[in-house]
Enzyme design. Structure first.
Site, mmCIF file in Angstrom:
data_model
loop_
_atom_site.group_PDB
_atom_site.id
_atom_site.type_symbol
_atom_site.label_atom_id
_atom_site.label_comp_id
_atom_site.label_asym_id
_atom_site.label_seq_id
_atom_site.Cartn_x
_atom_site.Cartn_y
_atom_site.Cartn_z
ATOM 1 N N GLU A 426 -4.069 -8.932 -1.394
ATOM 2 C CA GLU A 426 -3.883 -8.533 0.013
ATOM 3 C C GLU A 426 -5.133 -8.849 0.831
ATOM 4 O OE1 GLU A 426 -2.266 -4.746 0.996
ATOM 5 O OE2 GLU A 426 -0.643 -4.903 -0.458
ATOM 6 N N GLY A 427 -5.682 -10.017 0.615
ATOM 7 C CA GLY A 427 -6.910 -10.422 1.288
ATOM 8 C C GLY A 427 -8.094 -10.117 0.405
#
Length: 750
Positions: A426-427
């Protein structure tokens, strides 16, 4: 004058250009308490008035019932070895509603709060692939997107099946060339009309790192939509779109596995000329081209749930194990937890676990209240996963050999191995820290920056005049406010309390003023280059993160009744948080590379920072009381380390450790009598175990006390043992050669 200034700003490119995808990110979600820190004068009364709730009776019953039962049912070691979730566990998850926590009751789900879902994910985080199987259906993916953006027909079709576990979802976003830069995805969907005149989408894609993909039967696929004939009426290139695909569609390939550390179901998804009706676009035709906005809006709150839960779980697991182990394990005739070097590690684990839990509850409650703060969520994701990894490593240091020997009795090893996963997904945390938190926050959360940017890009002189005058006034106020607060060390800050924690509100207010003024300097003087100046942006992010942790820790302390016994933890945590802010400011001053002002900050500025610091960190003398909070059974141990399940005494690992800890703690007084007798040479023995009978004969202890010590010593010895394996179990001679490279067609598609 303002028209000339506007022209010069545009010509010199002092402010960064905002792309369409960046604008979606900036406009997604909402500004929350992060805006208070960018203001330079935070309203602490409002921040402390934010909800800090507990769970509902139904939610707590689910945690105490089905979740607790699941923890006893799952054999964590066997699961890590086989990587296969047993059929009975699958059925238990379906029967007890684990897949539908996010889904409202009218569709067959539980409709649990964000806080409750986070609590369940925290408690089940150590279950490897089972924990992952719980997370994905209840976070960003099919159910969440359908609930927010789906048509009624889509909700009616998919949500009941998702709630029951009939549908196992995965979310197809990441590609070989598009990870954190998700806007650059190459998966393509071409709109066309078939022979019957129906509008459809032909999809070609190559996705990787997709959690649950090998066992999923429904895919939310992000693609770049191309509509050459403008069939949908949204132009030739509508933009990123999310399309629902079902297993069995011709050309859709699911089932292969990657092998991530932590061994959970994860793999690639390939698509070759997969045809789906346009009705499968989430939101129908109206959702075409809205995928990036959907993702950004849901990530605005979604990052606050699953990955922070995993980070908090690492911290709590470390605290729950290390405190007891440090009392059970002895060296040189004393528990290792009483040695100052070990004590320092335990204090850090206890205080930061308390801090992370405070942030988890505070932010999840904020999302439940209707906030979707992308900056705060990004902080929570980045910091909890980083700190969780640090604390599990600290725990390994304390447990030493017992931490690194694998087997059913190893408590920390699984978390240690899997910790990097949460940091990368998620990043990646590097980009979250150096690009997103301050990069997005400085524009979105600042009271005037976004208005100024919009006015500059629109070449709107009246709007620019209003924004720039407001911004100038804001900067001047914070300049003079900062001087006053620096000289008085924050005494001009209004505090919501009058107890001994008021000092921390003053220092946080002082820090916020400096942060806001430095933000203005960076945006005025570094401007559009801030995107490339990731190191200095990262330091701004650190300052913002630890100010957030400071206020959430204070909010927890207040919400839980300002317990006197928790004050040592709060003092340690706030001194540590403020010291991290201090270090961030020192780094900003040292690296603010602009003419003249850079020299002022680097030399006289840093000198002033060092002689007038926010905090020098916790003192050594504070460690003992903080470490003790998780070294004795009781309510305080549960407040710091609780929420991770209650193992039976006979369960390996944590079960036998906690059993030994309770027995050793209960036998502390008679044990002390024996040790004193040994020290005074009233009795002679080589060890505590050998001293029991002589002490009994000498009348130092009673028969009941002797029995109590024997039980404690037997349990202690059992708890510090590590697993052993026979040669047959240890050696694995057969290694699968069935590892395939992607076919050329797939490689070309990548």
């Amino acid at each position: 004058m303002f028209a000339t200034l506007l022209k010069k700003i545009n010509d010199a490119k002092l402010l960064p250009k905002i792309s369409d995808t960046e604008r979606h990110a900036l406009e997604a979600g909402s500004v929350w308490i992060d805006g208070e820190f960018f203001s330079g004068n935070p309203d602490f009364r409002a921040i402390m008035a934010e909800a800090y709730p507990g769970l509902s009776e139904e939610e707590q019953a689910f945690l105490d019932g089905p979740v607790e039962e699941l923890l006893h049912r799952v054999d964590g070691w066997k699961l890590r070895e086989t990587r296969r979730i047993p059929d009975d566990i699958w059925q238990f998850l379906r029967d007890k509603g684990f897949f539908g926590m996010i889904i409202p009751k009218e569709y067959g789900g539980s409709g649990f709060s964000v806080l409750a879902r986070s609590a369940v994910m925290t408690k089940t985080s150590g279950l490897g692939p089972v924990g992952t199987l719980i997370v994905i259906p209840n976070t960003l993916g099919a159910a969440e997107l359908l609930l927010e953006y789906g048509t009624q027909a889509q909700k009616d079709k998919y949500l009941p099946g998702l709630a029951s576990g009939e549908y196992v979802p995965c979310f197809g976003l990441t590609e070989p060339t598009a990870g954190s830069d998700a806007a650059s995805i190459k998966a393509e969907g071409i709109v066309f009309k078939d022979e019957d005149g129906e509008a459809k989408i032909r999809l070609n894609f190559s996705k990787r790192y997709i959690t649950l993909a090998p066992i999923a039967n429904i895919v939310s696929l992000a693609c770049s939509l191309h509509d050459p004939d403008n069939i949908l009426g949204k132009g030739e290139f509508p933009g990123i779109t999310v399309v629902m695909l079902e297993k069995g569609m011709p050309g859709l390939e699911l089932g292969d596995h990657h092998l991530p550390i932590g061994a959970f179901d994860n793999g690639p998804i390939y698509g070759t000329d997969v045809v789906a009706p346009v009705e499968n676009i989430i939101g129908g035709v109206g959702g075409a081209g809205q995928g990036w906005r959907m993702l950004m809006e849901q990530l605005g709150g979604g990052r606050a749930v699953s990955l922070p839960a995993s980070g908090v779980a690492l911290a709590k697991t470390s605290a729950a194990a290390v405190g007891p182990y440090s009392i059970v394990r002895e060296q040189f005739g004393i528990p290792i937890g009483l040695m100052e070097g070990v004590e320092a590690k335990i204090a850090r684990i206890a205080a930061l676990t308390y801090t992370l839990e405070s942030a988890r509850v505070y932010v999840c409650a904020g999302v439940d209240s209707g906030n979707h703060p992308p900056v705060i969520s990004a902080i929570l994701k980045q910091q909890t996963t980083e700190i969780g990894q640090q604390l599990i490593t600290d725990g390994m240091d304390v447990m030493a050999g017992a931490g690194v020997m694998q087997g059913p009795n190893n408590i920390l090893g699984g978390g240690y191995v899997g910790a990097p996963v949460s940091i990368t997904v998620e990043g990646a945390n590097i980009l979250t820290r150096t690009l997103m938190i301050f990069g997005q926050g400085a524009v979105r959360c600042h009271p005037f920056a976004l208005d100024t940017l919009n006015a500059v890009q629109a070449d709107d002189v009246p709007a620019f005049r209003k924004a720039i005058l407001g911004w100038t006034g804001h900067s001047v106020k914070n300049f003079f406010r900062g001087i006053v607060r620096g000289i008085t060390r924050g005494w001009s800050v209004r505090t919501p309390v009058n107890d001994e924690t008021a000092q921390y509100f003053r220092k946080l207010g002082w820090a916020s003023t400096r942060f806001a003024f430095l933000t203005d300097l960076a945006m005025f003087l570094i401007g559009g280059k801030l995107k490339q100046r990731g190191k200095i942006s990262g330091r701004f992010s650190d300052a913002l993160s630890w100010m957030l942790f400071g206020v959430t820790t204070l909010r927890r302390f207040q919400a839980e009744g300002s317990r006197k016994e928790d004050l040592p933890i709060v003092h340690w945590a706030l001194r540590y948080s403020l010291h991290q802010v201090q270090l961030a400011f020192e780094g900003i001053y040292a690296n603010f590379d602009v003419p003249v002002l850079g020299w002022i900050l680097r030399y006289p500025g840093r000198f002033w920072l060092k002689i007038n610091p926010l905090s020098s960190g916790p003192r050594d003398s504070m460690d003992r009381a903080v470490a003790a909070s998780i070294q004795a059974p009781g309510e305080q141990y549960q407040r710091v380390a609780g929420g991770m399940g209650t193992p039976r005494d006979d369960e390996p690992g944590m079960g036998r450790l906690l059993n030994a800890w309770r027995l050793v703690s209960a036998a502390q007084q008679p044990t002390l009598k024996v040790r004193k007798a040994l020290h005074k040479k009233q009795i002679k023995a080589a060890s505590l175990s050998e001293a029991i009978d002589p002490a009994l004969e000498a009348g130092v202890i009673t028969q009941d006390e002797a029995t109590q010590i024997r039980k404690a010593e037997a349990a202690r010895l059992d708890a510090i043992q590590v697993d052993t394996f026979s040669s047959e179990d240890y050696y694995k001679d057969e290694v699968s050669d069935n590892i395939e490279e992607p076919p050329l067609a797939r490689a070309a598609n990548q």
